[in-house]
Scaffold this motif. Structure first.
Motif, PDB file in Angstrom:
ATOM      1  N   ASN A  35       0.863  -1.176   0.000  1.00  0.00           N
ATOM      2  CA  ASN A  35       0.000   0.000   0.000  1.00  0.00           C
ATOM      3  C   ASN A  35       0.900   1.226   0.000  1.00  0.00           C
ATOM      4  OD1 ASN A  35      -1.376   2.256   1.829  1.00  0.00           O
ATOM      5  ND2 ASN A  35      -2.948   1.154   0.692  1.00  0.00           N
ATOM      6  N   VAL A  36       0.654   2.152  -0.927  1.00  0.00           N
ATOM      7  CA  VAL A  36       1.491   3.341  -1.088  1.00  0.00           C
ATOM      8  C   VAL A  36       0.772   4.553  -0.514  1.00  0.00           C
ATOM      9  CG1 VAL A  36       2.705   4.815  -2.719  1.00  0.00           C
ATOM     10  CG2 VAL A  36       2.543   2.360  -3.147  1.00  0.00           C
ATOM     11  N   ASP A  37       1.369   5.142   0.516  1.00  0.00           N
ATOM     12  CA  ASP A  37       0.867   6.384   1.119  1.00  0.00           C
ATOM     13  C   ASP A  37      -0.633   6.347   1.417  1.00  0.00           C
ATOM     14  OD1 ASP A  37       3.405   7.545   1.024  1.00  0.00           O
ATOM     15  OD2 ASP A  37       3.074   8.326  -0.990  1.00  0.00           O
ATOM     16  N   GLN A  38      -1.168   5.182   1.750  1.00  0.00           N
ATOM     17  CA  GLN A  38      -2.596   4.994   2.037  1.00  0.00           C
ATOM     18  C   GLN A  38      -3.481   5.480   0.888  1.00  0.00           C
ATOM     19  OE1 GLN A  38      -3.191   6.901   5.831  1.00  0.00           O
ATOM     20  NE2 GLN A  38      -2.260   5.199   6.921  1.00  0.00           N
ATOM     21  N   ARG A  39      -2.934   5.449  -0.356  1.00  0.00           N
ATOM     22  CA  ARG A  39      -3.691   5.915  -1.522  1.00  0.00           C
ATOM     23  C   ARG A  39      -4.054   4.796  -2.473  1.00  0.00           C
ATOM     24  NH1 ARG A  39      -0.555  10.307  -4.503  1.00  0.00           N
ATOM     25  NH2 ARG A  39       1.070   8.788  -4.179  1.00  0.00           N
ATOM     26  N   PHE A  40      -3.102   3.887  -2.734  1.00  0.00           N
ATOM     27  CA  PHE A  40      -3.363   2.813  -3.686  1.00  0.00           C
ATOM     28  C   PHE A  40      -2.480   1.619  -3.358  1.00  0.00           C
ATOM     29  CE2 PHE A  40      -0.204   5.655  -5.458  1.00  0.00           C
ATOM     30  CZ  PHE A  40       0.781   4.811  -5.946  1.00  0.00           C
ATOM     31  N   ASN A  41      -2.876   0.444  -3.862  1.00  0.00           N
ATOM     32  CA  ASN A  41      -2.125  -0.783  -3.633  1.00  0.00           C
ATOM     33  C   ASN A  41      -1.403  -1.206  -4.904  1.00  0.00           C
ATOM     34  OD1 ASN A  41      -3.194  -0.789  -1.080  1.00  0.00           O
ATOM     35  ND2 ASN A  41      -4.683  -2.400  -1.489  1.00  0.00           N
ATOM     36  N   LEU A  42      -0.190  -1.731  -4.718  1.00  0.00           N
ATOM     37  CA  LEU A  42       0.595  -2.275  -5.825  1.00  0.00           C
ATOM     38  C   LEU A  42       0.718  -3.780  -5.639  1.00  0.00           C
ATOM     39  CD1 LEU A  42       3.482   0.347  -5.886  1.00  0.00           C
ATOM     40  CD2 LEU A  42       1.648   0.115  -7.562  1.00  0.00           C
ATOM     41  N   THR A  43       0.357  -4.530  -6.668  1.00  0.00           N
ATOM     42  CA  THR A  43       0.539  -5.980  -6.622  1.00  0.00           C
ATOM     43  C   THR A  43       1.931  -6.321  -7.154  1.00  0.00           C
ATOM     44  OG1 THR A  43      -0.386  -6.255  -8.833  1.00  0.00           O
ATOM     45  CG2 THR A  43      -1.933  -6.370  -6.962  1.00  0.00           C
ATOM     46  N   GLU A  44       2.308  -7.574  -7.008  1.00  0.00           N
ATOM     47  CA  GLU A  44       3.661  -7.957  -7.431  1.00  0.00           C
ATOM     48  C   GLU A  44       3.898  -7.778  -8.929  1.00  0.00           C
ATOM     49  OE1 GLU A  44       2.852 -12.789  -7.407  1.00  0.00           O
ATOM     50  OE2 GLU A  44       4.046 -11.876  -5.852  1.00  0.00           O
ATOM     51  N   ASP A  45       2.828  -7.634  -9.712  1.00  0.00           N
ATOM     52  CA  ASP A  45       2.994  -7.378 -11.147  1.00  0.00           C
ATOM     53  C   ASP A  45       3.674  -6.035 -11.411  1.00  0.00           C
ATOM     54  OD1 ASP A  45       1.695  -9.755 -11.703  1.00  0.00           O
ATOM     55  OD2 ASP A  45      -0.257  -8.799 -11.908  1.00  0.00           O
ATOM     56  N   PHE A  46       3.552  -5.095 -10.467  1.00  0.00           N
ATOM     57  CA  PHE A  46       4.098  -3.748 -10.637  1.00  0.00           C
ATOM     58  C   PHE A  46       5.359  -3.516  -9.805  1.00  0.00           C
ATOM     59  CE2 PHE A  46      -0.421  -3.548 -11.473  1.00  0.00           C
ATOM     60  CZ  PHE A  46      -0.441  -2.945 -12.718  1.00  0.00           C
ATOM     61  N   LEU A  47       5.797  -4.538  -9.056  1.00  0.00           N
ATOM     62  CA  LEU A  47       6.924  -4.381  -8.136  1.00  0.00           C
ATOM     63  C   LEU A  47       8.153  -5.144  -8.616  1.00  0.00           C
ATOM     64  CD1 LEU A  47       4.926  -4.912  -4.834  1.00  0.00           C
ATOM     65  CD2 LEU A  47       5.849  -2.744  -5.673  1.00  0.00           C
TER      66      LEU A  47
END
Length: 98
Positions: A35-47
């Motif tokens: 979770n980035v800055d309590q704004r959105f979530n990143l799944t492992e596809d984007f990491l």
């Protein structure tokens, strides 16, 4: 004239989504989700996770030794967004000073 050039160059840079540094919190280990800055979530596809953020164990004489911990739920991480904004590098785990 100089002000017009400055405004144009700043606009061009902001439109290209240059690299950005962000903070995130690991909310799931497997599959990895941040979770980035309590704004959105990143799944492992984007990491993109470097080797230093993965678990490393050694087995010596039947005993298991953890050399390096992997990312755990609740860890705070430092992220770098690549230009374009689709991929994020997990740069490091952050710790609170004791």
């Amino acid at each position: 004239m100089l002000d017009i050039i400055k405004k144009a160059s700043l606009s061009a840079v902001s439109n290209t989504n240059p690299m950005a540094v962000l903070y995130g919190t690991v909310i799931s280990e497997n599959p990895l989700e941040v979770n980035v800055d309590q704004r959105f979530n990143l799944t492992e596809d984007f990491l993109v996770v470097g080797e230093s953020m993965t678990e490393y164990k050694l087995y010596i004489a039947g005993e298991e030794y953890v050399i390096r911990q992997g990312l755990k739920t609740g860890d705070t991480v430092l992220l770098v967004r690549y230009q374009g904004g689709q991929t994020y590098l997990v740069l490091d785990r952050l710790v609170k000073p004791s």
